[in-house]
Structures are given as C-alpha cells and as structure tokens.
Design an enzyme around this catalytic site. Sequence first.
Site, PDB file in Angstrom:
ATOM      1  N   ALA A  10       0.624  -1.260   0.047  1.00 13.26           N
ATOM      2  CA  ALA A  10       0.095  -0.054   0.179  1.00 13.26           C
ATOM      3  C   ALA A  10       1.000   1.390  -0.001  1.00 13.26           C
ATOM      4  O   ALA A  10       0.382   2.335  -0.409  1.00 13.26           O
ATOM      5  CB  ALA A  10      -0.839  -0.063   0.999  1.00 13.26           C
ATOM      6  N   GLY A  12       3.564   1.793  -1.906  1.00  3.99           N
ATOM      7  CA  GLY A  12       4.141   1.802  -3.466  1.00  3.99           C
ATOM      8  C   GLY A  12       3.243   2.693  -4.084  1.00  3.99           C
ATOM      9  O   GLY A  12       2.298   3.226  -3.746  1.00  3.99           O
ATOM     10  N   SER A 110      -0.305  -6.675 -17.732  1.00  2.00           N
ATOM     11  CA  SER A 110      -0.734  -5.232 -17.645  1.00  2.00           C
ATOM     12  C   SER A 110      -2.147  -5.417 -17.567  1.00  2.00           C
ATOM     13  O   SER A 110      -2.729  -6.280 -18.124  1.00  2.00           O
ATOM     14  CB  SER A 110      -0.475  -4.714 -18.957  1.00  2.00           C
ATOM     15  OG  SER A 110      -0.929  -3.484 -19.221  1.00  2.00           O
ATOM     16  N   HIS A 142      10.359   2.135 -19.711  1.00  2.00           N
ATOM     17  CA  HIS A 142       9.752   2.356 -18.257  1.00  2.00           C
ATOM     18  C   HIS A 142      10.583   3.266 -17.191  1.00  2.00           C
ATOM     19  O   HIS A 142      11.853   3.425 -17.694  1.00  2.00           O
ATOM     20  CB  HIS A 142       9.589   0.899 -17.519  1.00  2.00           C
ATOM     21  CG  HIS A 142       8.247   0.382 -17.992  1.00  2.00           C
ATOM     22  ND1 HIS A 142       8.494  -0.673 -18.966  1.00  2.00           N
ATOM     23  CD2 HIS A 142       7.136   0.337 -17.458  1.00  2.00           C
ATOM     24  CE1 HIS A 142       7.181  -1.324 -19.070  1.00  2.00           C
ATOM     25  NE2 HIS A 142       6.330  -0.544 -18.276  1.00  2.00           N
ATOM     26  N   HIS A 143       9.902   3.644 -16.308  1.00  2.00           N
ATOM     27  CA  HIS A 143      10.961   4.666 -15.404  1.00  2.00           C
ATOM     28  C   HIS A 143      12.057   3.855 -14.675  1.00  2.00           C
ATOM     29  O   HIS A 143      12.200   2.741 -14.803  1.00  2.00           O
ATOM     30  CB  HIS A 143       9.756   4.867 -14.112  1.00  2.00           C
ATOM     31  CG  HIS A 143       9.187   3.833 -13.526  1.00  2.00           C
ATOM     32  ND1 HIS A 143       9.864   3.084 -12.590  1.00  2.00           N
ATOM     33  CD2 HIS A 143       8.027   2.958 -13.554  1.00  2.00           C
ATOM     34  CE1 HIS A 143       8.765   2.124 -12.126  1.00  2.00           C
ATOM     35  NE2 HIS A 143       7.857   2.090 -13.030  1.00  2.00           N
ATOM     36  N   LYS A 146      11.944   0.721 -12.128  1.00  2.00           N
ATOM     37  CA  LYS A 146      11.468  -0.793 -12.506  1.00  2.00           C
ATOM     38  C   LYS A 146      12.664  -1.751 -12.308  1.00  2.00           C
ATOM     39  O   LYS A 146      13.635  -1.587 -12.897  1.00  2.00           O
ATOM     40  CB  LYS A 146      10.958  -0.691 -13.909  1.00  2.00           C
ATOM     41  CG  LYS A 146      10.089  -2.041 -14.161  1.00  2.00           C
ATOM     42  CD  LYS A 146       9.398  -1.984 -15.474  1.00  2.00           C
ATOM     43  CE  LYS A 146       8.686  -3.177 -15.650  1.00  2.00           C
ATOM     44  NZ  LYS A 146       7.716  -3.722 -14.656  1.00  2.00           N
ATOM     45  N   GLY A 152       6.908  -7.350 -18.018  1.00  2.00           N
ATOM     46  CA  GLY A 152       5.832  -8.103 -18.145  1.00  2.00           C
ATOM     47  C   GLY A 152       4.944  -8.267 -19.223  1.00  2.00           C
ATOM     48  O   GLY A 152       4.561  -9.027 -19.899  1.00  2.00           O
TER      49      GLY A 152
END
Length: 255
Positions: A10, A12, A110, A142-143, A146, A152
């Site tokens: 929670a 994150g 996703s 991605h950021h 990651k 994925g």
Amino acid sequence: MPIRIAIAGALGRMGRQMAEAVQADPRLALAACFHRPGNVGDGLVSRDEALALADVVIDFTTPAASADLARVCANRGGPALVIGSTGFDAAELAAIANAAKTIPIVRSGSFSLGLNMLVGLVEQAARALAAEDWDAEIFEAHHRHKIDAPSGTALMLGQAVAGGRGVELDTVARRVRDGVTGARLAGEIGFAVTRGGSIIGEHSVSFCTEGETVTLSHAAGDRIMFARGAIAAALCVSGRSPGEYDMRDVLGLND
C-alpha cells in the site's frame, strides 16, 4: 454490498493509486491496506488482519511477495487475488498456479484495456505475416525504478507474436544483443529495453520486411489506467470459481 478490497504494497506507487481508485468506486469498499511485515499503524494493518477483512486482495508488489501471498490466501481458502507484479521465475509461477486450484486469481502483465487490445492485434498480425519474411521486434520503456526487464507487458507481447506464429517464445526470443552477434535468425523475436526518468510505460511491436515496417504501439499516460483495469479484474474475480484468469477473461475475449 460493496466488494471488500485489501491493498498489498500500500505504500508503493501503485498501492497508493489503487487505494484512491478503490475509495472512489461505489461498487467497492477499501477494507484494509498492508505493506511489509512490521509496517502497521497510520492506516496499515498486518497481512493476516487484511486477509481476514477482504473479499479480494489487489497486489502490485514483487514476484516473491506475490507468490507467497497466493500461497497464504490459498491455505486460508481466500480471499481472491488480483496480481499485477511482473518478473516471475518458474517456481513463483508454479506457486501461483497451485494456489489457483483453491482460489480465483487474475494475473496479468498489464491491466490496461488498450494494452490488452494491442496484444490481440499483435497476435493477429503475427499470424498473417510470415515469420520467415517479417522480423518481429518488441520495444519497451519504463521509469528508472522498475526492477525487471523485459517488462511483463513486453513478454505478453512476445507471447502474442509467438502464439500467432505457433511457436514457443523461449525457443525464439532474443533478449540481449551485444558485440558481434551475427546476422539475425529468421523467426527470431527480439526485445529492446529502455529505463529512465519517470516513463510510465511505452510498448511497441514492429514487423519489418524488405521495404516496409508495420508498428503497433501503446503509451501509458497515467497509472490510473492500470488501477481501472485492476478494479475491473477485482469485480470479475470476486465470487468466481478457483482458477488462474487473465485480462482476456476479464474483458470477455476468451468467451
């Protein structure tokens, strides 16, 4: 009665986004939030307390944590699970599959509606464009935070290409190119990865042949789209029979 939701991880980025989205949806009730062992108070409860309060747990954490959570939920006989973690190894996937014999689980690389539509289009294109003539390349960005690569979602797209071609992805995937690699092999499915800044998620699949290229792509502009998809998955999985489901089941594409 609203479906009671517990949020794993929670604290994150996705955990916070999910909590806000659940609270804004009248079909749902935010029953509990939990994080790592020892993180209690200030709105957080222990995992055991959260599981006792929930109909469905939404989990965007880590592969190891998600696999362990699936095992614990199965041993308790519930709640149901929505898993958005990525980067699982074979043992972790086996643990989730075993848990799904007892409880319903939706697991997806996703939860974006648009991205899952892209997966279907990619599979159709791969079926139509002969592997010996059309090279397939998957790009994802991605950021910087990651931790797994390829994402994925990129692997979902790779599976879509492989499925359209009737082959196993592991036998044709090229995840790394470095040094003198030689000419590209026919039928190979390549992956390219970018990590940087605050990129939420960009994915594309290019089919390249002599003289032309076809590219199908998707870009995420806000994490709320993943939260919306996870809510749809929670609504779908609540009360379902045990089994492992994906977003194609949620969207009715497997009916």
